[in-house]
Design a protein around this motif. Structure first.
Motif, PDB file in Angstrom:
ATOM      1  N   LYS A  31      32.311  35.527  16.690  1.00 37.58           N
ATOM      2  CA  LYS A  31      33.280  36.621  16.539  1.00 37.58           C
ATOM      3  C   LYS A  31      32.680  37.905  17.110  1.00 37.58           C
ATOM      4  O   LYS A  31      31.480  38.163  16.946  1.00 37.58           O
ATOM      5  CB  LYS A  31      33.641  36.823  15.073  1.00 37.58           C
ATOM      6  N   LYS A  33      33.406  42.158  17.375  1.00 40.60           N
ATOM      7  CA  LYS A  33      34.161  43.330  16.914  1.00 40.60           C
ATOM      8  C   LYS A  33      34.238  44.329  18.053  1.00 40.60           C
ATOM      9  O   LYS A  33      33.217  44.718  18.627  1.00 40.60           O
ATOM     10  CB  LYS A  33      33.472  43.951  15.699  1.00 40.60           C
ATOM     11  N   ILE A 153      41.764  37.826  15.711  1.00 39.61           N
ATOM     12  CA  ILE A 153      41.919  37.394  14.319  1.00 39.61           C
ATOM     13  C   ILE A 153      42.089  38.580  13.380  1.00 39.61           C
ATOM     14  O   ILE A 153      42.387  38.405  12.208  1.00 39.61           O
ATOM     15  CB  ILE A 153      40.750  36.499  13.857  1.00 39.61           C
ATOM     16  N   GLU A 154      41.897  39.772  13.928  1.00 39.42           N
ATOM     17  CA  GLU A 154      42.047  40.993  13.130  1.00 39.42           C
ATOM     18  C   GLU A 154      42.346  42.146  14.084  1.00 39.42           C
ATOM     19  O   GLU A 154      41.715  42.262  15.137  1.00 39.42           O
ATOM     20  CB  GLU A 154      40.721  41.254  12.404  1.00 39.42           C
ATOM     21  N   GLY A 155      43.330  42.972  13.724  1.00 40.72           N
ATOM     22  CA  GLY A 155      43.624  44.152  14.534  1.00 40.72           C
ATOM     23  C   GLY A 155      44.770  43.986  15.519  1.00 40.72           C
ATOM     24  O   GLY A 155      44.840  44.716  16.505  1.00 40.72           O
ATOM     25  N   GLU A 156      45.683  43.050  15.241  1.00 43.90           N
ATOM     26  CA  GLU A 156      46.842  42.875  16.127  1.00 43.90           C
ATOM     27  C   GLU A 156      47.636  44.161  16.260  1.00 43.90           C
ATOM     28  O   GLU A 156      48.166  44.475  17.331  1.00 43.90           O
ATOM     29  CB  GLU A 156      47.768  41.758  15.607  1.00 43.90           C
TER      30      GLU A 156
END
Length: 195
Positions: A31, A33, A153-156
């Motif tokens: 992953k 960030k 997977i995060e922050g769409e």
């Protein structure tokens, strides 16, 4: 399945042996960030289906090569592209071109991350883009496609906000679809395997 995973890990170890940084080769879904000027996006990468592309991307990440770059091309309902230029539109140093892994079964669907390339198939290098729609025209068929290597997977909601940034023709670069106000990738960080 066990043989496939062992092959991927072995291949990854061979590829990573030439890199001067520490990336866990056993983490097949790393992953990353992405801290942008509009918020944080986290992507999960797929080393099973795109090992060469993922390792190439991770090399730029861990060397800090994506830090303080801009998203220089934004087309709503299509793509957000970046990774190659700083705020003055100075091109960042390129590594080697990589093999096109567009036939890996991953599709250019909304929220996926893929490698940008020139018209020739094996010319992906450091530029990447996010798909803002299901872009089937970017998938392989009779021609090479654009290699997808992960998904948000995060922050769409951050990506959706970036997609709405006003753009215009940039006379200096002679490009369309350039954000009027910079959207910056402040920092890209490889997350520990347990996050």
């Amino acid at each position: 399945m066990k043989n496939i995973v062992q092959f991927i890990i072995t291949s990854t170890l061979l590829i990573l042996s030439s890199f001067s940084y520490a990336v866990d080769p056993t983490n097949i879904y790393p992953k990353v960030k992405l801290e942008t000027s509009m918020g944080v996006i986290v992507v999960e990468l797929d080393r099973v289906k795109a090992p060469i592309t993922v390792n190439n991307f991770l090399e730029y990440v861990v060397k800090g090569e994506y830090n303080n770059t801009i998203f220089h091309r934004i087309i709503d309902d299509f793509i957000v592209q970046g990774g190659a230029y700083d705020a003055k539109f100075t091109a960042k140093e390129l590594g080697k071109n990589i093999v096109n892994e567009s036939g890996n079964g991953l599709k250019n669907e909304m929220g996926t991350i893929a490698m940008a390339k020139e018209n020739r198939p094996h010319t992906a290098n450091r530029q990447f883009f996010f798909n803002l729609a299901d872009n089937t025209t970017l998938d392989p068929g009779r021609k090479w496609g654009y290699a997808v290597f992960g998904a948000i997977i995060e922050g769409e909601e951050v990506l959706e906000a970036i997609a709405k940034v006003p753009t215009d023709y940039n006379e200096t670069m002679a490009w369309n679809d350039v954000p009027i106000k910079h959207v910056t990738l402040i920092k890209a960080t490889l997350l520990p395997a347990d996050e």
